[in-house]
Every structure is written in structure tokens, then in C-alpha cells.
Enzyme design. Structure first.
Site, short mmCIF file in Angstrom:
data_model
loop_
_atom_site.label_atom_id
_atom_site.label_comp_id
_atom_site.label_asym_id
_atom_site.label_seq_id
_atom_site.Cartn_x
_atom_site.Cartn_y
_atom_site.Cartn_z
N TYR A 48 -11.95 -6.84 -0.56
CA TYR A 48 -11.34 -8.31 -1.02
C TYR A 48 -12.15 -9.30 -0.61
CZ TYR A 48 -6.82 -5.46 -1.49
OH TYR A 48 -6.11 -4.56 -1.45
N HIS A 106 -9.48 3.16 1.23
CA HIS A 106 -9.03 2.29 0.20
C HIS A 106 -8.75 2.81 -1.33
CE1 HIS A 106 -8.76 -2.18 -1.13
NE2 HIS A 106 -8.19 -1.60 -2.11
#
Length: 277
Positions: A48, A106
Site C-alpha cells: 500500500y 498478501h
């Protein structure tokens, strides 16, 4: 109702703040504001590019670090042991913390030595760098392999889950193995606000459609949700969803909706299971 998921030592607030795609000062401000309003669960990830902004907010907040649940994740191209360790080190430095409460893979990949990747993940827990470990975006067959065949002590899985995408089989498996399931994109990129059935339920209770969609998730055992919200009004509205009272008629109406509308499926995504009504 206790708004906490307890699973294998995980003590995670059911409602968290998702931080993607917020960056820089916007992200820091949003996280600081959320903590001031009472949020105690913040979700971020190396990919992110905002862990430093989250770390700044944690440093600025008067809320003690040990009272805040922080999740972060390692990206799918960093799953060889050395790369994972570097990713963990960078995350801890950016977050200004000696540990994360939940550290996740992830996304799965195909170019990996899965047992070595999982051994490295477990080592983070054993070293105290991660209080708990988990995976994100793993379809059920892969999750089953990780748990049943390799015996990895996972506390949580994070997947897309909302009123338009079913996850019954995955959720059943998670519950059987005392795992939390964190729902990302819980508002289906705000499509929930345009669904007549959700609008109908919201009007009946005098609440927002987004609050109905969130409470449907939060009412489910072992399920947490992490809607992204930057404005104070949206953060407060999401918190207020905890007080909504849905009834059996509401749940039956939501159950009748199509559960096949996945919003997130990048080109590196795994082969998803058959749609789960």
C-alpha cells in the site's frame, strides 16, 4: 455483544480501518482521527506504500500501542525467506513498532517453496515480531493445504467478502480451525448503496445502506471487516453500524442476493473457487 474476534490468541476488534489506497498526510490524518474516535484495528500492507504514514499516526496518537491491533502484509513477489525477512524489517521500521499484531502473506504465488515460506512466516511469530500470522486471498484448497497438510498455526485469513460475494465454504473452514476471517472491500466498492434490497432494509431501520452491509458481516461469528474511510463522517457511520439490529427477515433478504460479484481479481490472482452461494 462483544465486538472482538478471539481466535488462537488473536484479540482483534471486529471493525477495523482499511487504509488502501490512502497515502501520506491523508493516511496519517485518517488513522489519527480513527484512533481518536475509538477505532483500535488498523489494516495496512507493504504494497500500500503507506506503512510509514500509519506509523506516523501511531506515534502521534495518545492511544498506547498495545491497545491497537495492527495488521500488515508481505507482497507476493517477496515470499522467499530472505525477501520476507527484509519486508518484515521494513514494515516494522515504517510502523515504528517492535511487532505487528497480525502479519499476513498478501497473495499466494506459484513461484515459491511453500513450506519454506510458511516456515519463515512461523519464525516471525516465534521471534515475537508478529503476535499472530495469517494469509490473504488464499482459495480454500490452498488454505486447506497450509492448515491440514503443513500444520501452519494461522490465526486469520483475509479475503474479499460482502453481501454480493459469498464465502461460506471458506468461512466454515476458518471456524472449524478457530481462525478469524477479515472481510476486505466489505461495501463492494460502495455498490451496496445502490442495491434495492439493502436500501429497503436501511429505510426500515432508519440507517444507511452501508451500515446494513457492514452489520451483516459483523454479526457473523469469527468475521471482522475493514472498510476504508477517510472522512470523520464515514468513520463515525461505520462505527455506528455496530449498533444496528438486523432481524431474520433482513438476513433472509440479503441471503437472496447474488453472491457472485467479485470486485478484486488482479491478473496475478489465484484461480478462485467455484462461486459460493
Amino acid at each position: 455483544m462483544q465486538h472482538i474476534v478471539n481466535a488462537q490468541g488473536l484479540n482483534m476488534p471486529k471493525l477495523g480501518l482499511g487504509t488502501w489506497p490512502m497515502l501520506g498526510e491523508e493516511c496519517t490524518r485518517a488513522v489519527e482521527q480513527a484512533l481518536a474516535l475509538g477505532y483500535r484495528h488498523i489494516d495496512t500492507a507493504a504494497a500500500y506504500d503507506n506503512e510509514d504514514a500509519v506509523g506516523q499516526a501511531l506515534a502521534n496518537s495518545p492511544t498506547p500501542r498495545e491497545q491497537i491491533h495492527v495488521t500488515t502484509k508481505v507482497w507476493w513477489d517477496q515470499l522467499h525467506p530472505d525477501a520476507m525477512r527484509h519486508s518484515m524489517d521494513r514494515s516494522l521500521k515504517a510502523l515504528r513498532s517492535e511487532y505487528v499484531d497480525l502479519f499476513m502473506l498478501h497473495w499466494p504465488t506459484t513461484d515459491w517453496d511453500l513450506p519454506r515460506t510458511l516456515d519463515t512466516l512461523v519464525s516471525f511469530k516465534e521471534q515475537g515480531l508478529a503476535r499472530n500470522i495469517g494469509v490473504a486471498n488464499f482459495p480454500l484448497p490452498l488454505l486447506r493445504k497450509v492448515i491440514a497438510e503443513l500444520g501452519t498455526p494461522l490465526s486469520a485469513i483475509q479475503v474479499e467478502y460482502h453481501v454480493l460475494l459469498g464465502q461460506n465454504a471458506l468461512l466454515d473452514y476458518a471456524r472449524q480451525h478457530d481462525m478469524a476471517l477479515t472481510a476486505y472491500t466489505p461495501l463492494a466498492r460502495n455498490k451496496v448503496s445502490q442495491i434495492p434490497a439493502i436500501q429497503q432494509i436501511a429505510a426500515k431501520h432508519g440507517v444507511l445502506p452501508t451500515q446494513v452491509a457492514l452489520k451483516w458481516l459483523l454479526d457473523q461469528p469469527n468475521v471482522a471487516a475493514i472498510p476504508k474511510a477517510s472522512s470523520e463522517s464515514n468513520q463515525l457511520a461505520n462505527l455506528a453500524a455496530l449498533d444496528v439490529r438486523l432481524d431474520d427477515e433482513d438476513r433472509a433478504l440479503i441471503a437472496s442476493l447474488s453472491k457472485r460479484e467479485r470486485q478484486v481479481s488482479p491478473d496475478f490472482a489465484p484461480v478462485w473457487d467455484a462461486f459460493d452461494e
